[in-house]
Structures are given as C-alpha cells and as structure tokens.
Design a protein around this motif. Structure first.
Motif, short mmCIF file in Angstrom:
data_model
loop_
_atom_site.label_atom_id
_atom_site.label_comp_id
_atom_site.label_asym_id
_atom_site.label_seq_id
_atom_site.Cartn_x
_atom_site.Cartn_y
_atom_site.Cartn_z
N ASP A 231 9.60 0.12 8.32
CA ASP A 231 10.74 -0.33 9.12
C ASP A 231 10.39 -0.81 10.52
O ASP A 231 11.28 -1.12 11.31
CB ASP A 231 11.78 0.80 9.22
CG ASP A 231 11.15 2.12 9.66
OD1 ASP A 231 10.04 2.09 10.24
OD2 ASP A 231 11.76 3.17 9.43
N PRO A 313 11.73 -8.41 8.01
CA PRO A 313 13.00 -7.90 7.48
C PRO A 313 13.67 -8.90 6.53
O PRO A 313 14.26 -8.49 5.53
CB PRO A 313 13.85 -7.67 8.74
CG PRO A 313 12.86 -7.53 9.85
CD PRO A 313 11.73 -8.43 9.49
N LYS A 316 11.89 -8.73 3.22
CA LYS A 316 12.19 -7.46 2.56
C LYS A 316 13.59 -7.49 1.94
O LYS A 316 13.81 -6.98 0.84
CB LYS A 316 12.07 -6.31 3.59
CG LYS A 316 10.65 -6.03 4.01
CD LYS A 316 10.56 -5.34 5.37
CE LYS A 316 11.02 -3.92 5.33
NZ LYS A 316 10.05 -3.05 4.64
N CYS A 317 14.55 -8.12 2.65
CA CYS A 317 15.90 -8.25 2.10
C CYS A 317 15.90 -9.15 0.86
O CYS A 317 16.61 -8.89 -0.11
CB CYS A 317 16.84 -8.81 3.16
SG CYS A 317 17.24 -7.66 4.50
N PHE A 320 14.83 -7.22 -2.09
CA PHE A 320 15.91 -6.35 -2.57
C PHE A 320 16.89 -7.15 -3.42
O PHE A 320 17.36 -6.68 -4.46
CB PHE A 320 16.64 -5.72 -1.38
CG PHE A 320 17.88 -4.95 -1.75
CD1 PHE A 320 17.82 -3.91 -2.65
CD2 PHE A 320 19.11 -5.29 -1.19
CE1 PHE A 320 18.96 -3.20 -2.99
CE2 PHE A 320 20.25 -4.59 -1.52
CZ PHE A 320 20.18 -3.55 -2.42
N ASP A 400 11.16 -2.89 -0.04
CA ASP A 400 12.32 -3.74 0.26
C ASP A 400 13.25 -3.02 1.24
O ASP A 400 13.11 -1.82 1.52
CB ASP A 400 13.05 -4.13 -1.02
CG ASP A 400 13.49 -2.94 -1.87
OD1 ASP A 400 13.03 -1.81 -1.61
OD2 ASP A 400 14.29 -3.15 -2.81
N LEU A 401 14.19 -3.78 1.80
CA LEU A 401 15.15 -3.24 2.76
C LEU A 401 16.51 -3.21 2.10
O LEU A 401 17.07 -4.25 1.75
CB LEU A 401 15.17 -4.11 4.01
CG LEU A 401 16.01 -3.63 5.20
CD1 LEU A 401 15.59 -2.24 5.64
CD2 LEU A 401 15.89 -4.62 6.35
N THR A 402 17.03 -1.99 1.92
CA THR A 402 18.25 -1.82 1.13
C THR A 402 19.40 -1.25 1.97
O THR A 402 19.21 -0.82 3.10
CB THR A 402 18.00 -0.86 -0.05
OG1 THR A 402 17.86 0.47 0.47
CG2 THR A 402 16.73 -1.24 -0.81
N TYR A 403 20.59 -1.23 1.37
CA TYR A 403 21.75 -0.63 2.02
C TYR A 403 21.48 0.83 2.38
O TYR A 403 21.92 1.34 3.41
CB TYR A 403 22.98 -0.69 1.11
CG TYR A 403 23.31 -2.05 0.56
CD1 TYR A 403 23.45 -3.16 1.40
CD2 TYR A 403 23.49 -2.24 -0.81
CE1 TYR A 403 23.76 -4.41 0.89
CE2 TYR A 403 23.79 -3.49 -1.32
CZ TYR A 403 23.93 -4.58 -0.47
OH TYR A 403 24.23 -5.81 -0.98
#
Length: 414
Positions: A231, A313, A316-317, A320, A400-403
């Motif tokens: 992150d 980021p 990464k999104c 996802f 990945d960047l998740t909720y």
C-alpha cells in the motif's frame, strides 16, 4: 510423492524450529482481548548465535528497533533469542524504550541469559502505551512452553491483520553436512519496499561468520523484501533478523566461496517465499501480483521498474477488476526513476489460465479482451516486462487493491 522444493531446495517442516537447537512458543497474555489470538511470542536458541538485522528506514522508529540495535551493538552481533508482541507497536511512547528493555530483561531472566542477548520486536497500533504487566505475568509460562512443535504458536503471535501464519523452511548442504534455514513473517498492510516493512524472523543451524551473515542478509533483502509493496506505507517498527547458531556442525562459512553462495541461495529461497506469502495476504487482497522485469541494462533498473508497476494504485485496481488496462503498466514503467528506451519495451500478462501479449516496442498490439479476462481471473497474476536492452532481471511482488483494504483500515484501531 515428490518432495516439494523451492528454488531447488528441499522444503522442511518446522518454520523457525526447522534448524537444530531452536525452540519457540506463543500465547495470549491479554494484550489482545480475543483470547484465542496469541499476542506474545518467543524464539530461543540452545546456543549463542551470530545475528544480523535490517531495520525500517522510517524516521519514526519504534522503541523495539532502538533497543534491538543497541543490544546487537553491545554483544557484537550475538543473540540468543527473540521476544515479540502484537496488538501494540510500542511506538511514539515516552516510556517506549523502558518497556522494550523490560521485555528483554523479563525474557533474559526466564531464559537465564543476558537481557542484551535478546532481540525485541512489537507490532500493532502506534501511539498507545504498552502495558508491561501482562507480559510479566505470562513470561514464565511462555518460556516453559518452548518446544520445536510450538513454532506455529509463535507465528500466530505476530499476526495483526494477517489471515494466515507465514512460515517456510528449506534444507541444503554445506560440504557433506545438512543445514537448514527457517523463517516466519507477519505483514498484511502498511507495507512498502523500503526495508523493513514487516516483522521477519529467520533461523539457521549453519555455521557462518557474523560478517558474511550480515552481508548475505543485506544482499537478499534488496531483491526480496525490498521488492514488496502492498500500500505504499513504510512501517515504523519492522525488521528482518537472522540468527545462526552453527549447530549443524558444518565447517564455518568464512569466505565468499561456493559454500557462501549455497547459503545465500537457500536464504533467498526462504525470504523470497515469505515475500510472496506477505504479498498474497495483503489487506483485502484477492490476487497475488508478481512483476518480472527482464533484459534490463542493470539490476537496479530492473528492480526500479518492477517495483514501480507493483506500487501503482491504478494498476492494482485494474487487476482487481480483471481489466487488461496495459496502459497503466506502461505509465508506471515510464515514471520509474531509471534511464532506458521506452520504445523497446514489451509486456505480457500471464497466469495459470494463459498468456496475453499486450505491448510491443512501447505500443499496444491487438489481443482478445475475452481471453484477457480469463487470464486475469486467476488469483496469481504475472506481469512480464521485457526492456530488451540488457541482461539484468528482477522481480517485485504485491497484490490488487480492493474495497476490503479501505474497510480494514477504516477501523484498524478497534
């Protein structure tokens, strides 16, 4: 059944207790109100160890970092064990150093060793005073429960938002002598490649000089933990340390010869595997991402480019969302602080479900979006970047960047 191997080395059971002479334990002392969750751990060697450590580069350093550095300086890089707690980072507290020193003293008394022979570590919430009483009340039980079997309890004790304990061990030969290296790690969030970004404890029964142990650790950190990003936040507390007690009985590794290279390769196998486990367990993660940058002009360029992609980021999104938005990859390659010709770059996305070629000579090529969706539906995705301008290669790892990342960090203190 074929025995599992990592980088050509045979996998072993036991984590930090796979190497001869190491014991471990973990329990809940009350720092964590969830009684089923261990919050205090101990690793101990039957024989004094050569020790080395690498620490966070954050200007704000937790008290345990300061005390561990001082202890290793006092002993000339020798140690007997590690005491570690979770739930409270013991950072930014006026009495932090005093509490960290007390942890070493309590462990030393229980184990009948000098306080300065203990490495101390903490992880958890920053800025909350660490109560020493729960540790004092449980240190006897913790030390009396030391065993080779309790390595899992110790690995559990260092977990914060981790969803599973992270352990690995391998065996290797120095001459005719079988040696082992084992490790355990924690880390799920607040992870960025600027060593150190997690708590990592490594043990080996190989006999290796202090100087070469420190050198090997520094070299492998550069191409493993320093190539990890979840992150973009560099933690205040974290370190990687290695203890070598020499109980395997090999002739000491004291020069950079073939035996040193074997040791270094085995250390890489352990640290690389733990790096991947940390990336896979990133907070809220649904996919492990591994970026390989090949045919770079030099190693540093390869590292910088691979890390740049893993850190993005936007990329990464996209992972996802299982979106083959390769432009985000090239964007991240382009702002990497290194010199190379972007017009020669090629990019592939790969998984166990297939491969798609998305970029050649710095420009897009036709590909099937439906096939791309299938490739990116896997839970482990490879990003292969070929600079086509050299022989160097490096890897970086992330997720990945998740909720769920936002949900986890929105109420971390509670």
């Amino acid at each position: 059944m074929t025995a599992k191997k990592i980088e050509g080395f045979l996998c072993e059971e036991g984590g930090v207790c796979a190497a001869k002479g190491f014991l471990a334990n973990g329990l809940n002392c009350g720092l964590n109100p969830v009684k089923e969750k261990n919050d205090l751990g101990l690793i101990f060697s039957k024989r004094v160890c050569n020790a080395a450590a690498v620490y966070t580069l954050n200007k704000v350093k937790g008290a345990p970092i300061l005390v561990t550095k001082k202890n290793l300086e006092l002993t000339g890089g020798r140690a007997r064990g590690v005491i570690v707690n979770s739930k409270n980072a013991n950072t930014c507290n006026a009495d932090g150093v005093k509490k960290a020193e007390a942890m070493c003293r309590l462990a030393g008394e229980a184990l009948m060793v000098k306080p300065e022979e203990m490495i101390v570590a903490s992880t958890g919430v920053i800025g909350q005073v660490l109560p020493i009483e729960p540790i004092e009340l449980h240190i006897k039980e913790l030390s009396e429960g030391l065993s080779t079997e309790n390595h899992v309890k110790a690995a559990n004790a260092i977990m914060t938002t981790d969803t599973f304990p992270k352990e690995v061990a391998v065996s290797f030969k120095i001459g005719d002598v079988v040696c082992r290296i084992g490790g355990m790690a924690k880390g799920s969030g607040m992870i960025h490649p600027n060593m150190a970004t997690t708590l990592n404890f490594i043990t080996t029964d190989a006999d290796i000089s202090s100087e070469l142990l420190k050198k090997a650790l520094g070299e492998i950190v550069k191409i493993t933990y320093n190539c990890l990003s979840i992150d973009g936040d560099t933690s205040t507390n974290d370190m990687v340390c290695i203890l070598a007690n020499g109980m395997a009985g090999n002739e000491q590794i004291s020069s950079e010869d073939e035996n040193y290279q074997v040791f270094k390769n085995a250390l890489y196998a352990v640290m690389m595997t733990m790096t991947k486990l940390l990336a896979k367990d990133g907070e809220g993660a649904s996919k492990l991402l591994e970026c390989t940058c090949s045919q770079a002009p030099d190693l540093d360029t390869a590292i910088v480019v691979a890390k740049s992609v893993i850190r993005s980021p936007l990329f990464k999104c996209a992972m996802f969302g299982e979106d083959a938005n390769w432009g985000r990859i090239l964007c991240a390659v382009g702002y990497a602080p290194a010199e190379f010709d972007i017009g020669k770059v090629a990019v592939d996305l790969v998984s166990d479900k297939g491969r798609i070629h998305v970029c050649e000579n710095g420009a897009g090529v036709p590909f099937s979006e439906d096939e791309a969706k299938i490739v990116l539906s896997a839970d482990e995705i490879g990003i292969e970047i070929n600079l086509n301008q050299g022989d160097a290669c490096a890897k970086a790892w992330g997720c990945d960047l998740t909720y769920d990342y936002v949900k986890i960090n929105g109420d971390y203190r509670s």
